[in-house]
Structure formats: structure tokens, C-alpha cells
Design a protein around this motif. Structure first.
Motif, PDB file in Angstrom:
ATOM      1  N   TYR A 129       0.870  -1.176   0.000  1.00 30.07           N
ATOM      2  CA  TYR A 129       0.000   0.000   0.000  1.00 30.07           C
ATOM      3  C   TYR A 129       0.906   1.225   0.000  1.00 30.07           C
ATOM      4  N   ALA A 179      -4.799   3.639   5.047  1.00 28.71           N
ATOM      5  CA  ALA A 179      -5.223   2.281   4.647  1.00 28.71           C
ATOM      6  C   ALA A 179      -6.513   1.893   5.385  1.00 28.71           C
ATOM      7  N   TYR A 183     -10.045   0.854   3.646  1.00 31.58           N
ATOM      8  CA  TYR A 183     -10.536  -0.540   3.642  1.00 31.58           C
ATOM      9  C   TYR A 183     -11.672  -0.810   4.629  1.00 31.58           C
ATOM     10  N   ILE A 188      -7.531  -6.178   7.057  1.00 37.89           N
ATOM     11  CA  ILE A 188      -6.394  -5.575   6.325  1.00 37.89           C
ATOM     12  C   ILE A 188      -5.139  -6.404   6.559  1.00 37.89           C
ATOM     13  N   VAL A 190      -1.465  -5.370   5.009  1.00 36.63           N
ATOM     14  CA  VAL A 190      -0.672  -4.591   4.041  1.00 36.63           C
ATOM     15  C   VAL A 190       0.716  -4.273   4.604  1.00 36.63           C
TER      16      VAL A 190
END
Ligand code: FA5
Length: 341
Positions: A129, A179, A183, A188, A190
């Protein structure tokens, strides 16, 4: 006049045959057929002839011009071939001599290390990300549970821009908020790589500009054991199964509990040396369970969700992996250093 013309033709042919080089041939061409050449000049005398004589004279002039042109072309080809032959015979070419090696570019050691880190986290199911280098105070500090005038701000010496509230990110952690907000409410997993900037004293271990790779996992049942197991697995894949790691309790405002992970010093194999300040260990990352306030700022309900985060320094990891004793080599652009990778 016709006789004069034939005489000129014979003489021109003779001098043409006598021309021994392409340069000589060019000179011949100018003298015979050029704009001020003999054939051209004699053609201009056609006005002195009676009208009956003119057609025969004109026809003969054209024949002579064409023949001389053809003879010139033939002789030129002959001379060029001979000159090439002579040149080849004179220049001896040793085809067995080894060629010069072409200059090959290389990937910077930071890039190589970053790619290795991406590969390992990719294998473990983490996506990349990308966040921004220029951040706001809100994302870099406030949403990470570091309010204005909080003493924890001293942990990050900051480069501020001339625009109030805008700064160069001091760590990749603000990417966590970006992030999460993107999301939420999905789980998540990442990593967030990027350049960070700190207004610090430059030393063998600290630069004012360096990479970090942040990691963030958010879900329903994530525990400290997941954090420890995942990071220990990363270290095994990066440094080899035999290299020991340890976690030390630490403080970060955006994680609770917080820790730092050390890897056994590569130089002394844990016995203690100057590089590891005689501790046998080198710190490579900070980590912890995402603070409930940070989860809430990202849009997640901390009563339902939990997560872990970490931030590692690829230059420090490269130093460990390759035995580089000074971080200043990374941006020094000294080819003697860069060529070793
Ligand atoms: C942080 O920057 C935290 N944001 C890390 C974190 C993320 C903790 C998520 C918890 C959860 P720290 O300042 O210790 O922490 O930096 C993390 C790593 O970046 C260090 O272990 C080191 O590898 C690297 N690093 C930090 N400062 C420098 C520097 N000046 N030069 C080179 N590498 C550095």
C-alpha cells in the motif's frame, strides 16, 4: 568543329583511364563534364555553326556526354573496389581480441533489500500500500494518538514545510490511517514502504532520509502471539533459521503494548562487538498492537477489531545482512560501495 569534339573525347577518355584515385577522378569529372568543363564549354560554341551543321553536332555532343558519363561510372566503381581492397589489406583486424565489457548498471542495495522484503511479506499474504511522503500534522501525529505538545513528539525530529500543518513524514505510520479509512470495515493485511525524513544528527547508524516498511494487520481475532510469530517468521526468512531474535518492551503512542525486535548481531554472532555496542543484538523494528484510539480513528470499532503494526528500517536490515558498518554509504553515491551489490 566535329573533329575538335572527337579529339576532346579521345583525350578525355585517356585522362580518365590515367586517373589513379577516386579523388583524381572527381577532379577529372569537374574538368571534363562539370559546369565549366571542356565538354560543356565546347557545346556552347554551337552558335558559331551554320544551321545545317547544328543537328549533327548536337547529336554527337550528346553521344560523347553519355559515353563519358558511363566510362566515369565504370572507372569509379573500379577505383572504389581497389581502394577498399587496399584499405582492408592495410588494416589488420584481430577478431580473436577480447571485446570491451559493456558497463552494467545495478540495483541500489536499498532497492535490493526492499524487493527482498516485499517478496517475503508477499509470500505471507501482505499487499503493498503506497502512501504519501508529504503529510499533514494530523496524519503524522494526531490521528496516531500524539496530540499537539505531547512529549512523545520529541521521538520524531520533524522537517516542517512553510505551509502550516504540512510536514515531511517522519515515519510510515500515517499510512496506517489512510489504509484503514480506505478498507474499513474489511480485514487488512498490508505493508507500506516509503521514504521517511527526520531532522536528526547524521551518524553511522542514523540518516536524515531513510526507508521504512510499515506493516499493518487488522481483523477480528488478531493477538500479540500473531505479531510475534509473524515477525519471527519474517526474520527467519530474511536472515536464516539459525539467527536468533528477541522482543523488548518499548513505548509507542500508537500501539499498546509496544515492543522492539532485535536480531542477533551478524558480526559477532551474539558474542558482543563494537557494531552491536557489545550487546550481541541489533534493533531492526518497532511494533505493537494497534492502539484502540488509532483503530477508532481509522474507522474500526476496537471492541470488535484488533490489529498489529510494525515499522522496520530496510537500510538497517541491509547493514545487518551485508555487514555494512556505516549508513552514510547508502546515499554517498560512491561507486566503489554500490558496485559491491
Ligand atoms: C517508528 O518510526 C515507528 N513508527 C515504528 C512503529 C510502527 C512502531 C508501527 C509500532 C508500530 P522508530 O523511530 O524506532 O519507530 O523507527 C523504526 C525503524 O526505522 C528503526 O528500527 C530503524 O530500523 C529505522 N530508523 C529509524 N530512524 C532511522 C534513521 N535515522 N536512519 C535510519 N533508519 C532509521
Amino acid at each position: 568543329m566535329l573533329e575538335q569534339l572527337d579529339q576532346l573525347y579521345r583525350e578525355s577518355l585517356e585522362t580518365l583511364r590515367a586517373a589513379g584515385s577516386t579523388a583524381g577522378l572527381e577532379a577529372w569529372y569537374r574538368q571534363a563534364l562539370g559546369r565549366k568543363g571542356q565538354v560543356t564549354l565546347i557545346t556552347r560554341q554551337v552558335g558559331q555553326l551554320s544551321p545545317e551543321e547544328r543537328p549533327a553536332f548536337g547529336k554527337r555532343v550528346n553521344e560523347i556526354k553519355n559515353e563519358l558519363e558511363a566510362a566515369y561510372e565504370a572507372r569509379l566503381a573500379e577505383l572504389q573496389a581497389a581502394e577498399l581492397e587496399a584499405q582492408l589489406a592495410a588494416d589488420s583486424l584481430d577478431v580473436t581480441l577480447p571485446g570491451r565489457r559493456p558497463w552494467r548498471g545495478r540495483l541500489h542495495p536499498s532497492t535490493q533489500t526492499l524487493r527482498e522484503i516485499y517478496r517475503i511479506w508477499g509470500d505471507m499474504g501482505f499487499q503493498i500500500y503506497r502512501s504519501r511522503d508529504v503529510e499533514t500534522d494530523e496524519y503524522n501525529f494526531e490521528l496516531l494518538n500524539i496530540p499537539q505538545d505531547h512529549p512523545a513528539r520529541d521521538m520524531w525530529d520533524t522537517f516542517y514545510t512553510t505551509t502550516p500543518g504540512v510536514l515531511l513524514r517522519t515515519h510510515t505510520s500515517p499510512g496506517q490511517i489512510h489504509a484503514m479509512r480506505q478498507y474499513c470495515p474489511e480485514p487488512i493485511r498490508v505493508i507500506l514502504p516509503g521514504m521517511c525524513y527526520r531532522y536528526e544528527q547524521i551518524t553511522a547508524r542514523s540518516e536524515i532520509q531513510f526507508h521504512q516498511v510499515e506493516g499493518l494487520a487488522v481483523g477480528r481475532n488478531i493477538t500479540l502471539a500473531d505479531l510475534k510469530g509473524t515477525l519471527a517468521d519474517f526474520a527467519r526468512r530474511m536472515f536464516g533459521a539459525e539467527r536468533q531474535v528477541r522482543f523488548r518492551a518499548n513505548y509507542f503512542p500508537f500501539t499498546e503494548p509496544s515492543a522492539e525486535m532485535d536480531v542477533e548481531c551478524h558480526l559477532c554472532q551474539g558474542a558482543g562487538c563494537q557494531l552491536c555496542k557489545y550487546s550481541g543484538w541489533l534493533e531492526i523494528l518497532g511494533c505493537g498492537m494497534v492502539h484502540p484510539t488509532v483503530l477508532r480513528n481509522g474507522g474500526y470499532d476496537p471492541a470488535v477489531y484488533s490489529g498489529f503494526a510494525f515499522g522496520m528500517g530496510p537500510e538497517r536490515i541491509a547493514m545487518l545482512k551485508y555487514g555494512i558498518e556505516d549508513i552514510r554509504y547508502f546515499w554517498g553515491n560512491d561507486l566503489r560501495f554500490l558496485e559491491q551489490f
